[in-house]
Design a protein around this motif. Structure first.
Motif, mmCIF file in Angstrom:
data_model
loop_
_atom_site.group_PDB
_atom_site.id
_atom_site.type_symbol
_atom_site.label_atom_id
_atom_site.label_comp_id
_atom_site.label_asym_id
_atom_site.label_seq_id
_atom_site.Cartn_x
_atom_site.Cartn_y
_atom_site.Cartn_z
ATOM 1 N N TRP A 41 0.835 -1.186 0.000
ATOM 2 C CA TRP A 41 0.000 0.000 0.000
ATOM 3 C C TRP A 41 0.879 1.249 0.000
ATOM 4 N N THR A 42 0.252 2.381 -0.290
ATOM 5 C CA THR A 42 0.903 3.680 -0.245
ATOM 6 C C THR A 42 0.395 4.400 0.991
ATOM 7 N N ASP A 43 1.334 4.972 1.766
ATOM 8 C CA ASP A 43 0.913 5.699 2.969
ATOM 9 C C ASP A 43 0.657 7.170 2.640
ATOM 10 N N SER A 44 0.339 7.956 3.654
ATOM 11 C CA SER A 44 -0.029 9.359 3.447
ATOM 12 C C SER A 44 1.136 10.197 2.920
ATOM 13 N N ARG A 45 2.374 9.723 3.077
ATOM 14 C CA ARG A 45 3.542 10.437 2.555
ATOM 15 C C ARG A 45 3.912 9.991 1.142
ATOM 16 N N GLY A 46 3.147 9.034 0.602
ATOM 17 C CA GLY A 46 3.417 8.542 -0.747
ATOM 18 C C GLY A 46 4.428 7.414 -0.817
ATOM 19 N N GLN A 47 4.837 6.873 0.328
ATOM 20 C CA GLN A 47 5.803 5.778 0.354
ATOM 21 C C GLN A 47 5.089 4.443 0.236
ATOM 22 N N ILE A 48 5.715 3.501 -0.470
ATOM 23 C CA ILE A 48 5.162 2.156 -0.627
ATOM 24 C C ILE A 48 5.587 1.318 0.567
ATOM 25 N N ASN A 49 4.626 0.593 1.137
ATOM 26 C CA ASN A 49 4.862 -0.241 2.305
ATOM 27 C C ASN A 49 4.375 -1.660 2.030
ATOM 28 N N TYR A 50 4.959 -2.622 2.739
ATOM 29 C CA TYR A 50 4.534 -4.016 2.683
ATOM 30 C C TYR A 50 4.269 -4.498 4.100
ATOM 31 N N GLY A 51 3.288 -5.371 4.255
ATOM 32 C CA GLY A 51 3.013 -5.956 5.547
ATOM 33 C C GLY A 51 1.792 -6.848 5.487
ATOM 34 N N ASP A 52 1.512 -7.525 6.596
ATOM 35 C CA ASP A 52 0.356 -8.418 6.619
ATOM 36 C C ASP A 52 -0.888 -7.746 7.197
#
Length: 196
Positions: A41-52
């Motif tokens: 997903w993309t967070d509020s800062r525009g960074q791509i994140n991975y997780g469960d």
């Protein structure tokens, strides 16, 4: 009298240790059942994140299906195949209109290798395939964590042999592979996913 009390304490301690180790061994298995997917997903800062567990405010949420073969399939496997597939699960990445993918699939079926198949259909699928395997095309298989890029029957046989899979099929004639599924899928309701 004291020796019977000491023996009782020793037996009680042994039973408690056995129960504790059984509970600890069961905890990772239960956690694995809950963790069926990985999310991007993309967070509020525009960074791509991975997780469960994506946060409720996740944007551009994408579910990545990395589940291996299911419990019903696993329970039908002969011992040697079940042992190899639990240590070195096989996942095949394919695409439609891909003759080498069909050849790779037929090879695994003929050899009697249970596998999970993920299809590469979208740009997101291609990005995740590259991230997971460093491959830019299909077919690709992973045996455990080792990627086999492109179909080379000699290389695939060597890797499967080293992983403990039988050289010839031990599966029954009634055994059926699970159907192929897309590698990624867009999620519409991140708040609902976070509650799972």
């Amino acid at each position: 009298m004291r020796s019977s009390i000491s023996l009782f304490r020793f037996i009680a301690a042994a039973v408690m240790a056995a129960l504790l180790s059984a509970a600890m061994a069961q905890a990772p298995a239960e956690a694995d059942k809950e963790r069926k997917y990985l999310y991007r997903w993309t967070d509020s800062r525009g960074q791509i994140n991975y997780g469960d567990r994506p946060p409720p405010d996740a944007q551009n949420l994408l579910r990545i299906d990395l589940r291996q073969i299911g419990e019903q399939v696993q329970s039908l496997l002969p011992y040697q195949v079940r042992r190899a597939s639990s240590s070195y699960p096989v996942m095949l990445f394919t695409a439609s209109k891909c003759p080498p993918c069909n050849t790779a699939r037929e090879f695994l079926v003929k050899r009697g290798i249970p596998f999970a198949e993920r299809t590469i259909e979208t740009g997101d699928d291609s990005v995740e395939l590259k991230r997971l395997t460093q491959a830019e095309g299909v077919p690709v298989a992973t045996v455990g964590t080792a990627p086999l890029i492109g179909f080379d029957p000699d290389e695939w046989n060597i890797t499967l042999d080293a992983s403990g899979y039988p050289k010839t099929s031990q599966l029954t004639a009634t055994f059926r592979q699970e159907p192929a599924r897309p590698l990624t899928q867009k999620e519409k309701a991140p708040a609902a996913v976070a509650k799972q």
